[in-house]
Design a protein around this motif. Sequence first.
Motif, mmCIF file in Angstrom:
data_model
loop_
_atom_site.group_PDB
_atom_site.id
_atom_site.type_symbol
_atom_site.label_atom_id
_atom_site.label_comp_id
_atom_site.label_asym_id
_atom_site.label_seq_id
_atom_site.Cartn_x
_atom_site.Cartn_y
_atom_site.Cartn_z
ATOM 1 N N ARG A 142 18.396 15.830 85.866
ATOM 2 C CA ARG A 142 18.326 15.617 87.226
ATOM 3 C C ARG A 142 19.596 15.178 87.202
ATOM 4 O O ARG A 142 20.759 14.565 86.710
ATOM 5 N N MET A 143 20.391 15.977 88.517
ATOM 6 C CA MET A 143 21.638 15.419 89.052
ATOM 7 C C MET A 143 22.179 14.405 89.120
ATOM 8 O O MET A 143 21.300 13.766 89.960
ATOM 9 N N HIS A 144 23.298 14.326 89.406
ATOM 10 C CA HIS A 144 23.597 12.274 89.474
ATOM 11 C C HIS A 144 24.925 12.596 91.186
ATOM 12 O O HIS A 144 24.907 14.593 91.511
ATOM 13 N N ALA A 145 24.503 11.887 92.017
ATOM 14 C CA ALA A 145 26.185 11.823 92.455
ATOM 15 C C ALA A 145 27.374 12.975 92.192
ATOM 16 O O ALA A 145 27.612 13.570 93.034
ATOM 17 N N GLY A 146 27.590 12.026 91.084
ATOM 18 C CA GLY A 146 28.683 13.166 91.382
ATOM 19 C C GLY A 146 28.687 14.783 91.254
ATOM 20 O O GLY A 146 29.416 15.455 90.972
ATOM 21 N N ASN A 147 27.536 15.155 90.568
ATOM 22 C CA ASN A 147 27.223 16.995 90.262
ATOM 23 C C ASN A 147 27.017 16.527 91.926
ATOM 24 O O ASN A 147 27.631 18.254 92.196
ATOM 25 N N LEU A 148 27.009 16.479 92.330
ATOM 26 C CA LEU A 148 26.059 16.639 93.661
ATOM 27 C C LEU A 148 27.718 16.754 94.346
ATOM 28 O O LEU A 148 27.675 17.765 95.602
#
Length: 317
Positions: free
Chosen positions: A16-22
């Motif tokens: 799952r993506m995390h806030a940094g990826n987003l």
Amino acid sequence: MGRELRGRFAPSPSGRMHAGNLFTALLAWLSVRSRGGTMVLRMEDLDPDRCREEYARVLAGDLEWLGLDWDEGYGTGGARGPYLQSERTDCYAACFRSLEERGLVYPCFCTRAERLAASAPHRADGQAVYGGRCRNLTGGERARLAQTRRPAWRVRVPEEDVSFSDGHLGVYRENLARDCGDFIVRRSDGVYAYQLAVTADDGAMAITQVVRGSDLLSSTPRQLYLYRLLGLDAPEFYHVPLLCAADGRRLSKRDGDLDLGALRARFSPEALTGRLAWLAGLLERPEPVEPRELIPSFSWEKIPREDILVPKGLFEK
């Protein structure tokens, strides 16, 4: 006349993506949309042990939930596909053959322990610099080693500086021989390495702008060298700051930091976008906003250049 602006977001579907990826995805999307360009979504699923198709579907759904759309790519299609790296092996093989036919790559039989033992001193980022142990093996030595070990393949690098002007961070320079050494373009298990794959993909997909995390800044000179060897037009690069936890540790998928499953349970898309936009310097307060509302006022001048410490409690409800 310049080339048509074509940007991309190219995540790895390994979880799952995390806030940094987003955060990076939002800036890549805004940079393209603010200039009327084309957005491409590519899944970098090179590693068969970590990447899964179900992760790719979830990742695309998370982007759509936030309001980040794309014009071509995964799930949408387009003339420059396929958009899964696992389906692009023929493209990488053709690039590899081009290098091999010109004597620009060689087999490396080193184990990990041998590579480390034969490396030059580590770089500032902790990465070992390959010392060239297998570079000048004779044909007989290679044949003998090949009987017991499958080689990785490295590209020969010259003793020269490669520099470029990052669209956000300014001039960056590395000496390929001294700062990285001959680097791997195909692993011993036959999987093509990230440096070759991402260069081949961005070239084939006519990408003109790459927005990604600053942790990849040091890989750019290697990719620029491959662009040159393969006769491909290089894109402009914009490296963005990383989001760090309150203790200074960079957010990562491996640690499960602020993954999108947890964030979607706590926030609306607008509330989450507002928090990310505030961290990026695009809003004065972390108030709800849709991504498209940020397009008219987007500017790279507003984005911090140093890594960003996420205030404790920002992503807690």
